[in-house]
Design a protein around this motif. Structure first.
Motif, short mmCIF file in Angstrom:
data_model
loop_
_atom_site.label_atom_id
_atom_site.label_comp_id
_atom_site.label_asym_id
_atom_site.label_seq_id
_atom_site.Cartn_x
_atom_site.Cartn_y
_atom_site.Cartn_z
N VAL A 151 0.88 -1.18 0.00
CA VAL A 151 0.00 0.00 0.00
C VAL A 151 0.91 1.23 0.00
N LEU A 152 0.86 1.97 -1.10
CA LEU A 152 1.71 3.17 -1.23
C LEU A 152 1.22 4.21 -0.22
N ARG A 153 2.17 4.92 0.36
CA ARG A 153 3.58 4.83 0.05
C ARG A 153 4.31 3.96 1.03
N ALA A 154 3.88 3.90 2.29
CA ALA A 154 4.70 3.26 3.32
C ALA A 154 4.93 1.77 3.06
N GLY A 155 4.00 1.10 2.39
CA GLY A 155 4.16 -0.32 2.11
C GLY A 155 5.37 -0.62 1.24
N LEU A 204 -2.95 4.91 -1.38
CA LEU A 204 -3.98 5.48 -0.51
C LEU A 204 -3.33 6.50 0.40
N GLU A 205 -4.02 7.61 0.62
CA GLU A 205 -3.47 8.61 1.55
C GLU A 205 -4.57 9.07 2.48
N ARG A 206 -4.23 9.17 3.77
CA ARG A 206 -5.22 9.65 4.75
C ARG A 206 -5.27 11.17 4.72
N ASP A 207 -6.48 11.69 4.74
CA ASP A 207 -6.66 13.13 4.88
C ASP A 207 -6.20 13.52 6.29
N LEU A 244 1.05 -5.48 2.04
CA LEU A 244 2.08 -4.90 2.92
C LEU A 244 1.70 -3.47 3.28
N ASP A 245 1.45 -3.23 4.56
CA ASP A 245 1.21 -1.86 5.04
C ASP A 245 1.67 -1.81 6.49
N PRO A 246 2.69 -1.01 6.79
CA PRO A 246 3.24 -1.07 8.15
C PRO A 246 2.27 -0.65 9.24
N MET A 247 1.31 0.24 8.94
CA MET A 247 0.45 0.76 10.02
C MET A 247 -1.01 0.44 9.75
N LEU A 248 -1.64 -0.24 10.70
CA LEU A 248 -3.09 -0.47 10.65
C LEU A 248 -3.68 0.35 11.79
N ALA A 249 -4.23 1.51 11.44
CA ALA A 249 -4.71 2.45 12.47
C ALA A 249 -6.24 2.36 12.57
N THR A 250 -6.97 3.21 11.83
CA THR A 250 -8.45 3.08 11.84
C THR A 250 -8.90 1.88 11.02
N GLY A 251 -8.01 1.40 10.14
CA GLY A 251 -8.37 0.30 9.25
C GLY A 251 -8.94 0.78 7.93
N GLY A 252 -9.15 2.10 7.78
CA GLY A 252 -9.76 2.62 6.55
C GLY A 252 -8.96 2.24 5.30
N SER A 253 -7.64 2.39 5.36
CA SER A 253 -6.81 2.10 4.17
C SER A 253 -6.89 0.62 3.80
N LEU A 254 -6.83 -0.24 4.80
CA LEU A 254 -6.83 -1.67 4.49
C LEU A 254 -8.23 -2.19 4.14
N GLY A 288 4.75 7.04 15.35
CA GLY A 288 4.61 8.28 14.58
C GLY A 288 4.18 7.99 13.16
N ASP A 289 4.53 8.89 12.26
CA ASP A 289 4.15 8.72 10.85
C ASP A 289 5.22 7.87 10.15
N PHE A 290 4.87 6.63 9.86
CA PHE A 290 5.85 5.69 9.31
C PHE A 290 6.45 6.21 8.00
C1 PRP Z 1 -0.52 5.46 6.66
C2 PRP Z 1 -0.14 3.99 6.72
C3 PRP Z 1 -1.40 3.30 6.34
C4 PRP Z 1 -2.47 4.23 6.88
C5 PRP Z 1 -3.06 3.63 8.11
O1 PRP Z 1 -0.49 5.93 5.37
O2 PRP Z 1 0.94 3.68 5.91
O3 PRP Z 1 -1.55 3.12 4.95
O4 PRP Z 1 -1.83 5.47 7.20
O5 PRP Z 1 -4.11 4.39 8.61
P1 PRP Z 1 -5.62 3.89 8.60
O6 PRP Z 1 -5.62 2.48 9.11
O7 PRP Z 1 -6.29 4.85 9.56
O8 PRP Z 1 -6.15 4.01 7.22
P2 PRP Z 1 -0.62 7.50 4.99
O9 PRP Z 1 -2.04 7.81 4.66
O10 PRP Z 1 0.00 8.32 6.07
O11 PRP Z 1 0.17 7.60 3.65
P3 PRP Z 1 1.72 7.28 3.29
O12 PRP Z 1 1.86 5.78 3.30
O13 PRP Z 1 1.84 7.86 1.95
O14 PRP Z 1 2.60 7.93 4.31
#
Ligand code: PRP
Ligand code: URA
Length: 207
Positions: free
Chosen positions: A76-80, A101-104, A129-139, A198-200
């Motif tokens: 998942v771009l970009r961090a993936g 995908l990018e979070r607002d 591959l996505d290092p951060m699973l936060a709200t889950g919206g991106s995944l 922080g912001d990966f």
């Molecule tokens: C980050 C991260 C995930 C997402 C997780 O990406 O790499 O894709 O946030 O957050 P969520 O579970 O709440 O959706 P970001 O939007 O910061 O973009 P980047 O990878 O380009 O830095």
């Protein structure tokens, strides 16, 4: 495989502590993100099928084993991308699909800005591959896109996951597996993972 696997290994804990430390600079952040990604991939691929292959070593004939599954890797771009760079040696023949995908920054809603996925079949083993699973919206968006293309065997490989994000994935997609190095405490008001790292993407790419 259990639908959630929390990987535990001394090397993983060591490298994750370095990633989490706010004093860690880009060079060390990249090095330890790579180590963690490799360990997670080994765990995420534990159930892959192998087939017997007759080979000859310099000394004798024997039955070896070869990977039988067709694997598709989707960072998942970009961090993936950080995780893709790390694991390519392990799966040199895997197809690679991309989703951007990018979070607002205000709403933490993910929006898609890029997608290039191969045609997928139910037999494919898809590693997201996505290092951060936060709200889950991106995944959630990623899994929806992969299922739309035909995937059914999907594993999400994450470095740090929040309970809120895990719950959302499990509620919407109970058959999707999650492999992670850490399940953290909660999300803050900005939907960042606490304690997290922080912001990966910013820390890995030095932005
Ligand atoms: C980050 C991260 C995930 C997402 C997780 O990406 O790499 O894709 O946030 O957050 P969520 O579970 O709440 O959706 P970001 O939007 O910061 O973009 P980047 O990878 O380009 O830095
Ligand atoms: N994305 C990140 O990079 N870090 C978080 O804590 C949440 C989303």
């Amino acid at each position: 495989m259990e639908k959630i696997t929390l990987v535990s290994h001394p090397l993983l804990e060591h490298s994750l502590t370095i990633l989490r430390n706010k004093e860690t600079g880009t060079v060390e952040f990249r090095r330890h993100a790579s180590i963690i990604s490799k360990i997670l991939l080994v765990e995420a691929t534990r159930q892959l099928e192998v087939v017997e292959e007759r080979i000859e070593t310099p000394l004798a004939a024997m039955a070896g084993r070869r990977l039988a599954d067709e694997i598709v890797v989707v960072p998942v771009l970009r961090a993936g991308l950080a995780m893709l760079f790390a694991i390519q040696d392990f799966l040199p023949a895997a197809s690679v699909g991309f989703i951007g995908l990018e979070r607002d920054e205000q709403t933490a809603q993910a929006h898609e800005y890029y997608q290039k996925l191969p045609r997928l079949f139910t037999s494919h083993k898809v590693m997201v591959l996505d290092p951060m699973l936060a709200t889950g919206g991106s995944l959630l968006e990623t899994v929806a896109a992969l299922q739309e293309k035909g995937a059914s065997q999907i594993t999400l490989v994450c470095i740090v996951a929040a309970p809120e994000g895990i719950a959302r994935i499990q509620q919407h997609y109970p058959t999707v597996a999650i492999v992670t190095a850490a399940i953290d405490d909660h999300l803050d008001a900005r939907k960042f993972i606490v304690p997290g790292l922080g912001d990966f993407g910013d820390r890995y790419f030095g932005t």
